[in-house]
Each structure stands twice: as structure tokens, then as C-alpha cells.
Design an enzyme around this catalytic site. Sequence first.
Site, PDB file in Angstrom:
ATOM      1  N   SER A 158      17.779 -30.313  51.256  1.00 11.93           N
ATOM      2  CA  SER A 158      17.576 -29.094  50.474  1.00 11.93           C
ATOM      3  C   SER A 158      18.017 -29.343  49.047  1.00 11.93           C
ATOM      4  O   SER A 158      18.880 -30.196  48.795  1.00 11.93           O
ATOM      5  CB  SER A 158      18.401 -27.948  51.066  1.00 11.93           C
ATOM      6  OG  SER A 158      18.471 -26.841  50.185  1.00 11.93           O
ATOM      7  N   TYR A 184      27.469 -25.964  52.846  1.00 12.60           N
ATOM      8  CA  TYR A 184      26.039 -26.229  53.010  1.00 12.60           C
ATOM      9  C   TYR A 184      25.603 -27.372  52.094  1.00 12.60           C
ATOM     10  O   TYR A 184      24.921 -28.304  52.532  1.00 12.60           O
ATOM     11  CB  TYR A 184      25.245 -24.966  52.691  1.00 12.60           C
ATOM     12  CG  TYR A 184      23.745 -25.138  52.801  1.00 12.60           C
ATOM     13  CD1 TYR A 184      23.148 -25.359  54.039  1.00 12.60           C
ATOM     14  CD2 TYR A 184      22.929 -25.071  51.671  1.00 12.60           C
ATOM     15  CE1 TYR A 184      21.772 -25.514  54.147  1.00 12.60           C
ATOM     16  CE2 TYR A 184      21.555 -25.222  51.765  1.00 12.60           C
ATOM     17  CZ  TYR A 184      20.978 -25.444  53.009  1.00 12.60           C
ATOM     18  OH  TYR A 184      19.616 -25.597  53.108  1.00 12.60           O
TER      19      TYR A 184
END
Length: 309
Positions: A158, A184
Site C-alpha cells: 500500500s 499499518y
Amino acid sequence: MTLIQTPFGFASTAAEVAEGTDLSGRRAVVTGASSGIGVETARALASTGAEVTLAVRDVAAGEHTAKDIAASTGSTAVRVAELDLTDPASVAAFTSGWDGPLHVLVANAGVMANPEQYTERGWEWQFATNHIGHFLLSTGLHSALAADGSARVVVVSSSGHQLSPVVFDDVNFAFRCYDPWLAYGQSKTANVLFAVEATRRWARDGITANAVMPGGIFTNLQRHTDGRGSGTVPPELMKTPEQGAATSVLVATSPLLEGIGGRYFADCAETPTIDRRGEAPPLHGVARYALDPDGAARLWELTEGLVRA
């Protein structure tokens, strides 16, 4: 080094990328394939004639998805297998039960910005799910990947990796205040570093690994963020799940990537290396620390230590 470009781009769908590809006789595994871009990745691979295994936590949901994929593609080779990436025993059961070669492994499953949580082994939940679980899965399937002779591993990362490098001295937030977005970001950086080191270590086996940024897509991944994700992606840059799966399918199948590994792709093309956020278009650019070969080797060794402990 010239960045790899392809005929596809932002709006391309997984079906468009897969069209004309023949993977008959080949086998693929897609984790997290019961929802979101995992479904569309598996559907596109099934449309090429490949045998596709949906590796999922919820087997009932997986069976429902398998029937849908079979109906839409005509494939009779869509399998379902249980896999809980946070449970090493579950990963071991999956890998020990695999028989024969494996051509494509898509490490697609993931969690994002969830509240502070740890596994029974004390691993931070996002790092455990997004990185450690896929590390165990990939290394456990290494012999199957090597048996193919030209296998590919696709790791779904990501642009969130730009939020944090891997903090090697505290990956489990033992000394830092937990921040869901830093956790994350760290896990998504780990995804890229894994691709770099796996390609280096497994080159003699013909295995390549690349990381992809699927784009901004509203899926179950956003369940801990009220369905908004980071809330920073402009509406015009949001994709459908079919578009979000396109880069994964391209990296898994395109002849342009034959023998190519350790790289990062977005919108169906290799994206430039950056040294600070904002140096590339939104949702593009791979942080230099995520491609650092020394960091990749260090992460591999760190992960091996964690899973042995």
C-alpha cells in the site's frame, strides 16, 4: 534502471489484464479471496484456466465466492482452504497439506488500522497478519514454488507504507505508544522488503516476488475506519474492486515481468523511488527504505527469529 511500463493503467480491470492469458495446468493461491480485491484477483486468474485456491479464514464465505467465480468463468478448478494468517499452526496446516508445484502465490489478505491487539505469540496484529503470516506461508510453500521453475509471488502492499519504515527495535510496539496507522505503515513496508529479499534468496529457484499498490478501494479492509480508509484519497482516485485487482493480476501473469522481482508497482506500472512523501503523484512512489536490500535482509532475519522464539 528503466521502470517497467505496460499497456494498462489506472482504470484497467483485472479481467482486461488477464484477457488472452493462458495458465492452463498452472496453480495459484490467493489469500483473503472471499471479499474485496481478493475475489476479483482469483476470478481473473481462474479465467486464464489456472487452478485457483482461495485461502480464507471463513470457509463458508470462501465456498460462496468459489461458486460465484465458477459460475462467472466456467472454471471447474476453484478450491477453498482454511487459512488464518495470525495462527502459525493454521499456516503450517495449509502448507503441509499442499501437494505439487505452485505457479502463483498472491499474498492479498490484510488488515488496516485496527485497534491495538496482539496474537498469542505477542505479535502486533497488523504486523502478524500482513507480514509474519505471509512470511510463514511463502517460506512454507517454497518447495512448491521452486518446483514450478518460474513461480511468482505477489505481495499486496500500500502507499500507506510511506507512513512508517520498519522499526526494527520495536516492531511490536513494546516501547512505543500504539498508533494504528504507524502499525499499518510498518506492516506494508515489511511487505515490500519481503519481496526484495525473497527475490534475492530464491533467484536460483526461478522465484520472483514483487509488491503492488492496488489503489484506493472501498472494501472490508476499511472496517476499522468507518469505511473511509485514511480519508485522504480524493474521490476521483478511488477504484472499483475489479480495477484494484488489476495490478496484482498483471504482476502475476504479464510476460513483461518474466524474471523480474524485488520491485513495486501501482496502476499496472512500476512506480518511482522517492525520498519524501509528495515526490510522486498521489498513491504512487515507493519509499527508498522499502527497497533497501540491507533492510530487507535484516527483516528476514528478524522474522525468522520471531517465528522461532
